[in-house]
Structure formats: structure tokens, C-alpha cells
Design a protein around this motif. Structure first.
Motif, PDB file in Angstrom:
ATOM      1  N   ALA A 125       0.822  -1.206   0.000  1.00  0.00           N
ATOM      2  CA  ALA A 125       0.000   0.000   0.000  1.00  0.00           C
ATOM      3  C   ALA A 125       0.860   1.262   0.000  1.00  0.00           C
ATOM      4  O   ALA A 125       0.532   2.253  -0.669  1.00  0.00           O
ATOM      5  N   ARG A 126       1.978   1.228   0.738  1.00  0.00           N
ATOM      6  CA  ARG A 126       2.870   2.387   0.755  1.00  0.00           C
ATOM      7  C   ARG A 126       3.450   2.627  -0.636  1.00  0.00           C
ATOM      8  O   ARG A 126       3.572   3.763  -1.089  1.00  0.00           O
ATOM      9  N   TYR A 127       3.786   1.562  -1.335  1.00  0.00           N
ATOM     10  CA  TYR A 127       4.282   1.695  -2.703  1.00  0.00           C
ATOM     11  C   TYR A 127       3.190   2.230  -3.619  1.00  0.00           C
ATOM     12  O   TYR A 127       3.433   3.088  -4.478  1.00  0.00           O
ATOM     13  N   ALA A 128       1.959   1.726  -3.440  1.00  0.00           N
ATOM     14  CA  ALA A 128       0.857   2.131  -4.316  1.00  0.00           C
ATOM     15  C   ALA A 128       0.503   3.597  -4.161  1.00  0.00           C
ATOM     16  O   ALA A 128      -0.020   4.225  -5.102  1.00  0.00           O
ATOM     17  N   CYS A 129       0.801   4.185  -2.990  1.00  0.00           N
ATOM     18  CA  CYS A 129       0.438   5.588  -2.748  1.00  0.00           C
ATOM     19  C   CYS A 129       1.074   6.538  -3.750  1.00  0.00           C
ATOM     20  O   CYS A 129       0.533   7.618  -4.019  1.00  0.00           O
ATOM     21  N   ARG A 130       2.210   6.169  -4.341  1.00  0.00           N
ATOM     22  CA  ARG A 130       2.875   7.068  -5.285  1.00  0.00           C
ATOM     23  C   ARG A 130       2.043   7.282  -6.548  1.00  0.00           C
ATOM     24  O   ARG A 130       2.301   8.221  -7.300  1.00  0.00           O
ATOM     25  N   TYR A 131       1.055   6.412  -6.776  1.00  0.00           N
ATOM     26  CA  TYR A 131       0.212   6.541  -7.963  1.00  0.00           C
ATOM     27  C   TYR A 131      -1.121   7.228  -7.661  1.00  0.00           C
ATOM     28  O   TYR A 131      -1.996   7.292  -8.520  1.00  0.00           O
ATOM     29  N   TYR A 132      -1.300   7.728  -6.431  1.00  0.00           N
ATOM     30  CA  TYR A 132      -2.500   8.469  -6.046  1.00  0.00           C
ATOM     31  C   TYR A 132      -2.076   9.908  -5.740  1.00  0.00           C
ATOM     32  O   TYR A 132      -1.215  10.135  -4.883  1.00  0.00           O
ATOM     33  N   HIS A 133      -2.694  10.863  -6.424  1.00  0.00           N
ATOM     34  CA  HIS A 133      -2.255  12.248  -6.302  1.00  0.00           C
ATOM     35  C   HIS A 133      -2.568  12.847  -4.939  1.00  0.00           C
ATOM     36  O   HIS A 133      -1.939  13.843  -4.536  1.00  0.00           O
ATOM     37  N   ASN A 134      -3.532  12.264  -4.209  1.00  0.00           N
ATOM     38  CA  ASN A 134      -3.956  12.886  -2.954  1.00  0.00           C
ATOM     39  C   ASN A 134      -3.835  11.941  -1.749  1.00  0.00           C
ATOM     40  O   ASN A 134      -4.497  12.148  -0.729  1.00  0.00           O
ATOM     41  N   ILE A 135      -3.025  10.890  -1.842  1.00  0.00           N
ATOM     42  CA  ILE A 135      -2.801   9.987  -0.710  1.00  0.00           C
ATOM     43  C   ILE A 135      -1.299   9.864  -0.479  1.00  0.00           C
ATOM     44  O   ILE A 135      -0.533   9.597  -1.407  1.00  0.00           O
ATOM     45  N   ARG A 136      -0.901  10.058   0.774  1.00  0.00           N
ATOM     46  CA  ARG A 136       0.491   9.877   1.166  1.00  0.00           C
ATOM     47  C   ARG A 136       0.571   8.707   2.160  1.00  0.00           C
ATOM     48  O   ARG A 136      -0.391   8.452   2.882  1.00  0.00           O
ATOM     49  N   PRO A 137       1.703   8.032   2.229  1.00  0.00           N
ATOM     50  CA  PRO A 137       1.818   6.913   3.185  1.00  0.00           C
ATOM     51  C   PRO A 137       1.456   7.304   4.609  1.00  0.00           C
ATOM     52  O   PRO A 137       0.880   6.501   5.349  1.00  0.00           O
ATOM     53  N   ARG A 138       1.780   8.548   5.016  1.00  0.00           N
ATOM     54  CA  ARG A 138       1.466   8.968   6.390  1.00  0.00           C
ATOM     55  C   ARG A 138      -0.033   9.133   6.615  1.00  0.00           C
ATOM     56  O   ARG A 138      -0.477   9.231   7.773  1.00  0.00           O
TER      57      ARG A 138
END
Length: 449
Positions: A183-196
Motif C-alpha cells: 500500500a505504501r508503494y501504491a500511494c505514489r500513484y495516487y495524487h492525494n494519498i500519502r503513506p502517512r
């Protein structure tokens, strides 16, 4: 499967005579699925590191000389040496279960998830014991990222990005660690979601996690997870999860759309529908030769069998310990070895020889904490980080059945190191006819004008 595989090798001449109609031996394998799942790889299958079809072994391919019956034993009457069986054919025909006679019984149904009477658990909980559950959980986690990315409601977003795992054993810790990595890796492909923005919560009722790897490595695993912003709650229980709100025994409340239950297992319910002796925990009472205690022609191994741990008994005798004789832990390390000895002892019994006793000194344990991270306690040595993770992969690659599966998994690991992760959710696969049913019911394509 391991027992049948060993019998197939040891009794190949007798099996050949039976196929040619000249008498001999027939080995029938009754299983609810046409495959055996290698469960230690379920976390990696859920995270997309391994294709789900490569963590299962097709029974018909590896047991070509055995009779494979896909179905479920409803009860066993060992006094009459018959099993009441419902197969796919009887289920679809509506004829009801049939009685199947046998000469020798190998009863190894394993274990099932132990669900406690927690309000809301049955409606909202997700298990993690089968390959179907692993695939479903992967799709579900990626779907929550889609929900959080597209909603404007802060409450819905927070609940979608909160992931609660109950149980600090192998299944819970490895599943959480692998999925958090994904999920942390996948966050890079969402413009408005960060791992934190994500909240990962591990709830454990005792004061430690991963007890199999030792106290020191368990503390390291807690520090490693907390360093990745995972909220580890020790000595905490799940009191309720009604209305998609996880309420914990420490008084905290966590609205969430993902609650994974991995808080232990229990013996398969089939054991209660037999006339064979059970111990206080519901497992079959067995001797060290893997025979069911006090009976003839009945054998067991694995999670369903309470087998004396002779190695632990000798250690306790040297240490002048007291208490009831120890039993083998219900884990794969014992189960695979027991299965092979069971087959050897069954063959020895058929040929009039004395069976051997099962004795195995515990070698240790390894656990993955995500990509390039792990803990291990093997033969008294402690490893952590990359060495432990590498040992975890080497060990399980050596144990997964068949050269075919070993080669495919090794190829997938190699490709995963060269290319990016796959982060596609295929949740629609769980309901493949939904679109056609909608189109057929309305007379037009659901996405039409």
C-alpha cells in the motif's frame, strides 16, 4: 498431500497392480479443493510478490496414481470403517452424502480460524487462511485506496485508510507487513494519498508478537513495525467491531473499513463428528507412531493431531521439569515431517513391520516483515533485517512442493526485482457474472446511454 505423495512412491508396484485390475492398493484422497495451499506464501501472494496460482499445488498433477475426490467428509464412523462424504456430484444432484468404506484412515483435516464471539466480527471481519482470502484482501486494500482518493467525506476517507489486524502471530504480522509495504508503494500513484495518511493497527492480546522467534526478535519486530508508523497495541483485545468501528479493550475506537482476523486457529470441526478419541483441545489423541491412540487402522498428523513431542520430553527430563507430556506444536515444520513418517509407518504396518516413533528437535522459525525485512531464530542464532528475510525466502523455496512451483516462484521473485510492483485490483473477479446479469436484466449494457 505429503502423505499421499509418499505412499505413491512407496507403494508404486501395488498401485500399478490395482490399476491393471490384479488387486493391490488404492489410495483415495478426499479434499474440499483440488489443490494444496502452501500457506507461508499467502502474505506474498496478497502483496503481489507471487502469483496466487503459484502458491497452490494441483493434486491431480502431483498424485497421478491416486484417486482424487473433491468433496467433504461430513462424519466418520471408524467402528464400521466408513466415512460419510458429500462430493461435488452429490451436492449438485441433490442426492445427499454417500458412505465410503475404507481399510486404513489418514485423518488430517488441519485447522480452521478460531473466531471469538466479538460483536460485528462475523459481519465485518476478513480471514487470512486460504488463497481466496489472500486475493480478496489484496483487492480490498487497493479498493480502499480508490475510495479514499475519490471521496470528499473526511470520515469515509479516514475509515478507508485505517487497516486493523487482530492477532500477532505469523499470519497477522506477515500479512500486515507485506500489505503495508504494498500500500505504501501504491500511494505514489495516487495524487492525494500519502503513506502517512494511512493508519495500520496491530492488536495483540498478549505482551509480545511472533513468540516463535523468541522474545528478543519479537521486541525487534515491534520496533521495526512502529518505525514504519504501524500502531502496535500489546495486551489489548478487540471488544467490538459493529458498524465498522473497532473498539479496543484500552477504550480507543477506530472507524475502519478493513478488519483482518488472525487471532489463532482451532481443530477442524470434523473431528467432533467422529468416534475417535480427542484431547482437551479437540485434537486427536495420537501415539508417537502417529496412530490414533487406542485404535487400529487410524492415523493422523498435522494440526489435527496431538502427537507427543519426544525431543521436548527428553529436554524436560534433563531439566527435571514437571507437568503433562508436551505435544508437538501445530505448525508446518512438524506437520510435513509427520506426514512423511506417517506414510512410512502405514507401509510398515501393511507389510508386518514395526512403525517408528516421530521425534524432531525444533529447528527454529523465520518470519518476513515485508520486502528485504525479517526476523529469524534458527538453531539458537538470531538474525534480523535483510539476512533474515533472505533466509525466509530460501527456506520456504526449499520446502514448497514440486520443482515446477519452485522454478515459477524463483522466476517471479527475479522479475519482481527487475520491474515495478503490480498494483491492480481485480475485485470484480469475485463476482464474474455481475456485469452480465445486470445487462441481461435491464436489456442494455450497464455503461450504455
Amino acid at each position: 498431500m505429503y502423505t499421499a505423495l509418499r505412499l505413491q512412491r512407496r507403494l508404486k508396484h501395488e498401485l500399478r497392480r490395482a490399476r491393471e485390475g490384479g488387486g493391490g492398493v488404492q489410495v483415495t484422497v478426499l479434499a474440499p479443493d483440488p489443490y494444496m495451499t502452501y500457506q507461508p506464501f499467502l502474505p506474498e501472494a496478497a502483496a503481489g510478490s507471487i502469483s496466487p496460482r503459484h502458491v497452490v499445488v494441483p493434486l491431480r498433477r502431483v498424485l497421478p496414481h491416486c484417486r482424487i475426490v473433491i468433496g467433504e467428509a461430513k462424519s466418520i464412523d471408524h467402528a464400521r470403517r466408513t466415512a460419510t462424504v458429500e462430493t461435488l456430484a452429490t451436492e449438485h444432484a441433490g442426492t445427499g452424502p454417500v458412505e465410503v468404506p475404507y481399510d486404513e484412515l489418514v485423518l488430517a483435516p488441519g485447522s480452521v480460524s478460531r473466531a471469538l464471539p466479538v460483536p460485528g466480527l462475523a459481519e465485518n471481519g476478513i480471514g487470512f487462511k486460504t488463497v481466496e482470502e489472500a486475493i480478496g484482501l489484496r483487492n480490498h486494500v487497493l479498493e480502499q485506496l480508490d475510495i479514499a482518493s475519490s471521496t470528499r467525506d473526511p470520515a469515509v476517507r479516514d475509515a478507508a485508510l485505517t487497516f486493523v489486524f487482530v492477532g500477532g502471530g505469523y499470519a497477522g504480522v506477515e500479512a500486515l507487513a507485506e500489505l503495508e509495504d504494498m500500500a505504501r508503494y501504491a500511494c505514489r500513484y495516487y495524487h492525494n494519498i500519502r503513506p502517512r495518511d494511512m493508519k495500520w493497527l496491530l492488536v495483540e492480546a498478549t505482551g509480545r508478537i511472533l513468540p516463535e522467534v523468541g522474545e528478543a526478535m519479537g521486541r525487534y519486530a515491534v520496533r521495526e513495525l512502529r518505525g514504519r508508523n504501524v500502531d502496535v497495541r500489546l495486551e489489548t483485545r478487540l471488544d467490538s467491531c459493529e458498524n465498522r468501528v473497532a473498539q479496543l479493550s484500552d477504550g480507543s475506537r477506530h472507524p475502519c473499513r478493513t478488519l483482518v482476523w488472525t487471532a489463532g486457529v482451532k481443530p477442524h470441526p470434523l473431528l467432533e463428528r467422529t468416534d475417535l478419541p480427542l484431547d482437551g483441545r479437540g485434537r486427536l489423541r495420537c501415539t508417537a507412531t502417529l496412530r490414533v491412540e487406542g485404535t487400529e487402522h487410524a492415523w493422523s498428523a498435522g494440526d489435527a493431531a496431538a502427537v507427543p513431542d519426544l525431543a521436548a520430553e527428553k529436554s524436560r527430563t534433563r531439566g527435571a521439569g514437571e507437568g503433562p507430556p508436551p505435544k508437538c506444536a501445530p505448525n508446518a515444520q512438524h506437520a510435513v515431517r509427520q506426514a512423511r513418517l506417517l506414510a512410512d509407518n502405514l507401509v510398515a504396518s501393511l507389510r508386518g513391520r514395526e512403525p517408528s516413533e516421530y521425534e524432531h528437535s525444533y529447528a527454529g522459525s523465520v518470519a518476513s516483515l515485508g520486502l528485504h525485512k525479517g526476523v529469524a531464530h534458527v538453531y539458537g542464532r538470531r538474525l534480523k533485517g535483510y539476512p533474515a528475510w533472505f533466509l525466509h525466502r530460501v527456506y520456504h523455496l526449499s520446502r514448497v512442493p514440486t520443482v515446477n512451483r519452485k522454478a515459477r516462484i524463483l522466476a517471479e521473485w527475479t522479475l519482481a526485482g527487475l520491474f515495478k510492483r503490480e498494483i491492480v485490483s481485480l475485485g470484480s473477479m469475485e463476482h464474474p457474472r455481475a456485469e452480465f446479469e445486470l445487462a441481461a436484466g435491464t436489456g442494455r449494457h450497464p455503461e450504455g446511454p
